[in-house]
Design an enzyme around this catalytic site. Structure first.
Site, PDB file in Angstrom:
ATOM      1  N   SER A 147     -23.299  13.164 -10.523  1.00  0.00           N
ATOM      2  CA  SER A 147     -24.093  13.720 -11.367  1.00  0.00           C
ATOM      3  C   SER A 147     -23.197  14.282 -12.630  1.00  0.00           C
ATOM      4  O   SER A 147     -21.975  14.287 -12.400  1.00  0.00           O
ATOM      5  CB  SER A 147     -24.836  14.914 -10.798  1.00  0.00           C
ATOM      6  N   TYR A 160     -23.936  22.643  -5.671  1.00  0.00           N
ATOM      7  CA  TYR A 160     -24.440  21.525  -5.653  1.00  0.00           C
ATOM      8  C   TYR A 160     -23.222  20.622  -6.831  1.00  0.00           C
ATOM      9  O   TYR A 160     -22.740  19.702  -6.241  1.00  0.00           O
ATOM     10  CB  TYR A 160     -25.665  21.403  -6.415  1.00  0.00           C
ATOM     11  N   LYS A 164     -20.788  17.373  -6.184  1.00  0.00           N
ATOM     12  CA  LYS A 164     -20.723  16.323  -7.024  1.00  0.00           C
ATOM     13  C   LYS A 164     -19.552  15.926  -7.663  1.00  0.00           C
ATOM     14  O   LYS A 164     -19.192  14.584  -7.895  1.00  0.00           O
ATOM     15  CB  LYS A 164     -21.940  16.399  -8.132  1.00  0.00           C
TER      16      LYS A 164
HETATM   17  P1  NAP Z   1     -35.577  12.668  -5.101  1.00  0.00           P
HETATM   18  O1  NAP Z   1     -36.520  11.951  -6.019  1.00  0.00           O
HETATM   19  O2  NAP Z   1     -35.582  14.202  -4.735  1.00  0.00           O
HETATM   20  O3  NAP Z   1     -35.396  11.910  -3.775  1.00  0.00           O
HETATM   21  C1  NAP Z   1     -34.458  12.339  -2.852  1.00  0.00           C
HETATM   22  C2  NAP Z   1     -34.374  11.016  -1.757  1.00  0.00           C
HETATM   23  O4  NAP Z   1     -33.449  11.343  -0.805  1.00  0.00           O
HETATM   24  C3  NAP Z   1     -35.459  10.898  -0.997  1.00  0.00           C
HETATM   25  O5  NAP Z   1     -35.898   9.604  -0.649  1.00  0.00           O
HETATM   26  C4  NAP Z   1     -35.348  11.865  -0.007  1.00  0.00           C
HETATM   27  O6  NAP Z   1     -36.210  11.427   1.055  1.00  0.00           O
HETATM   28  C5  NAP Z   1     -33.750  11.392   0.405  1.00  0.00           C
HETATM   29  N1  NAP Z   1     -33.166  12.766   1.214  1.00  0.00           N
HETATM   30  C6  NAP Z   1     -33.121  13.814   0.887  1.00  0.00           C
HETATM   31  N2  NAP Z   1     -32.311  14.627   1.832  1.00  0.00           N
HETATM   32  C7  NAP Z   1     -31.984  13.602   2.779  1.00  0.00           C
HETATM   33  C8  NAP Z   1     -31.108  13.574   4.069  1.00  0.00           C
HETATM   34  N3  NAP Z   1     -30.553  14.695   4.271  1.00  0.00           N
HETATM   35  N4  NAP Z   1     -31.176  12.378   4.560  1.00  0.00           N
HETATM   36  C9  NAP Z   1     -31.618  11.139   4.154  1.00  0.00           C
HETATM   37  N5  NAP Z   1     -32.420  11.191   3.032  1.00  0.00           N
HETATM   38  C10 NAP Z   1     -32.462  12.304   2.407  1.00  0.00           C
HETATM   39  O7  NAP Z   1     -34.121  12.706  -5.735  1.00  0.00           O
HETATM   40  P2  NAP Z   1     -33.442  12.128  -7.296  1.00  0.00           P
HETATM   41  O8  NAP Z   1     -33.670  12.828  -8.403  1.00  0.00           O
HETATM   42  O9  NAP Z   1     -34.012  10.724  -6.808  1.00  0.00           O
HETATM   43  O10 NAP Z   1     -31.963  12.122  -6.606  1.00  0.00           O
HETATM   44  C11 NAP Z   1     -30.983  11.074  -6.201  1.00  0.00           C
HETATM   45  C12 NAP Z   1     -29.972  11.345  -6.585  1.00  0.00           C
HETATM   46  O11 NAP Z   1     -29.469  11.338  -7.941  1.00  0.00           O
HETATM   47  C13 NAP Z   1     -29.175  12.509  -5.974  1.00  0.00           C
HETATM   48  O12 NAP Z   1     -27.817  12.137  -5.332  1.00  0.00           O
HETATM   49  C14 NAP Z   1     -28.785  13.548  -7.057  1.00  0.00           C
HETATM   50  O13 NAP Z   1     -28.005  14.465  -6.787  1.00  0.00           O
HETATM   51  C15 NAP Z   1     -28.730  12.508  -8.027  1.00  0.00           C
HETATM   52  N6  NAP Z   1     -28.961  13.049  -9.574  1.00  0.00           N
HETATM   53  C16 NAP Z   1     -30.341  13.325  -9.912  1.00  0.00           C
HETATM   54  C17 NAP Z   1     -30.603  13.706 -11.171  1.00  0.00           C
HETATM   55  C18 NAP Z   1     -31.886  13.965 -11.545  1.00  0.00           C
HETATM   56  O14 NAP Z   1     -31.952  14.618 -12.853  1.00  0.00           O
HETATM   57  N7  NAP Z   1     -33.003  13.807 -10.953  1.00  0.00           N
HETATM   58  C19 NAP Z   1     -29.593  14.145 -11.962  1.00  0.00           C
HETATM   59  C20 NAP Z   1     -28.221  13.673 -11.425  1.00  0.00           C
HETATM   60  C21 NAP Z   1     -28.160  13.532 -10.185  1.00  0.00           C
HETATM   61  P3  NAP Z   1     -36.689  12.268   2.392  1.00  0.00           P
HETATM   62  O15 NAP Z   1     -36.866  13.546   1.953  1.00  0.00           O
HETATM   63  O16 NAP Z   1     -37.780  11.557   3.307  1.00  0.00           O
HETATM   64  O17 NAP Z   1     -35.403  12.280   3.304  1.00  0.00           O
END
Ligand code: NAP
Length: 254
Positions: A147, A160, A164
């Site tokens: 991130s 968090y 990262k």
């Molecule tokens: P999201 O929509 O909340 O999706 C998270 C995914 O991870 C879901 O499929 C969830 O499914 C799974 N997950 C959560 N905990 C888990 C665990 N313990 N074991 C296995 N699967 C797990 O999040 P997102 O925004 O797409 O984030 C994806 C990545 O992008 C992350 O690494 C996040 O840090 C990074 N990121 C996001 C943003 C943003 O603005 N959205 C910005 C920077 C970085 P289940 O709940 O079914 O397990």
């Protein structure tokens, strides 16, 4: 010069956190370009919906449940991958958690352990398992989703952000160690993306306005805008790219 090749035909790709958000967009994109995607998260039902979407576009995928913070479950996952596919070409360490918004002075050990288990320990042992399998197939490509918080910690997201930052270091360390095995390892640093993860920021008009003011493109991203760089990183087009961090943030870090 040969045409640059983004084709992933006959590649097996494992994507964690593939049931929604950025992971879902990455899985759909890699499947669009020919990879057979193994979709992983804790809840299988949501993953089955993504399989249906991929199949409707002519792609191939199957699902495996795994809590990535649990080493026994990671071992079980790879035993199943070996049995079902016998190989692995691509790993996308995307799943993460952010259970605590608040000052680090108030964070207890449980919060620390949960965040580090899912965001750092899990990806580390996923790479260990994946690399062993990739080596037997002659190489592979790994992308770790970090991130922009990994280089510029966000207020009230300190724990968090530390995980990262560590993901970036882990990416560089594994890139060096695995280069000789023809396994490339890169990091992806998204900015603000509309997902369940960022809902608290995006759904709150006042907070969203403040966040968007710091983004030169003046908006947040959709998950599909993050997936293209991952396609590049796992394809032959990135054959000389390893140990690098790719920022996709609308200019927020500029
Ligand atoms: P999201 O929509 O909340 O999706 C998270 C995914 O991870 C879901 O499929 C969830 O499914 C799974 N997950 C959560 N905990 C888990 C665990 N313990 N074991 C296995 N699967 C797990 O999040 P997102 O925004 O797409 O984030 C994806 C990545 O992008 C992350 O690494 C996040 O840090 C990074 N990121 C996001 C943003 C943003 O603005 N959205 C910005 C920077 C970085 P289940 O709940 O079914 O397990």
């Amino acid at each position: 010069m040969e045409k640059i090749n983004f084709n992933l035909d006959n590649k097996i790709a494992l994507i964690t956190g593939a049931s929604r958000g950025i992971g879902e967009a990455i899985a759909i994109t890699l499947a669009d370009y020919g990879a057979h995607c193994i979709l992983v998260s804790r809840k299988v039902d949501a993953l089955e919906d993504v399989v249906t979407k991929i199949a409707s576009r002519g792609g191939k995928a199957d699902v495996m449940a795994c809590h990535v913070g649990d080493l026994k479950q990671i071992e079980g996952l790879f035993a199943k991958i070996k049995e079902r596919h016998g190989m692995l070409d691509i790993l996308i360490n995307n799943a993460a958690t952010n259970p605590y918004f608040g000052e680090m002075l108030g964070a207890d050990e449980g919060i620390w352990n949960k965040t580090f288990d899912v965001n750092l320990k899990g990806p580390f042992f996923m790479i260990q398992q994946a690399a062993r399998l990739m080596e037997t197939g002659g190489g592979g490509a790994i992308v770790n989703v970090s991130s922009i918080n990994g280089v510029k910690p966000a207020l009230l997201q300190g724990v968090y952000s530390i995980t990262k930052a560590a993901i970036i270091s882990m990416t560089q360390a594994f890139a060096k160690e695995l280069a000789g095995k023809k396994i490339r390892v890169n990091a992806l640093l998204p900015g603000l993306v509309a997902t369940n993860f960022s809902k608290a920021i995006i759904d709150n008009e006042a907070i969203h306005d403040i966040a968007v003011k710091m983004i030169p493109l003046n908006r947040h991203a959709q998950p599909r805008e993050i997936a293209g760089v991952v396609l590049y990183l796992v394809s032959d087009a990135a054959s000389f790219t390893t140990g690098a961090s790719f920022v996709v943030d609308g200019g927020a870090l500029a």
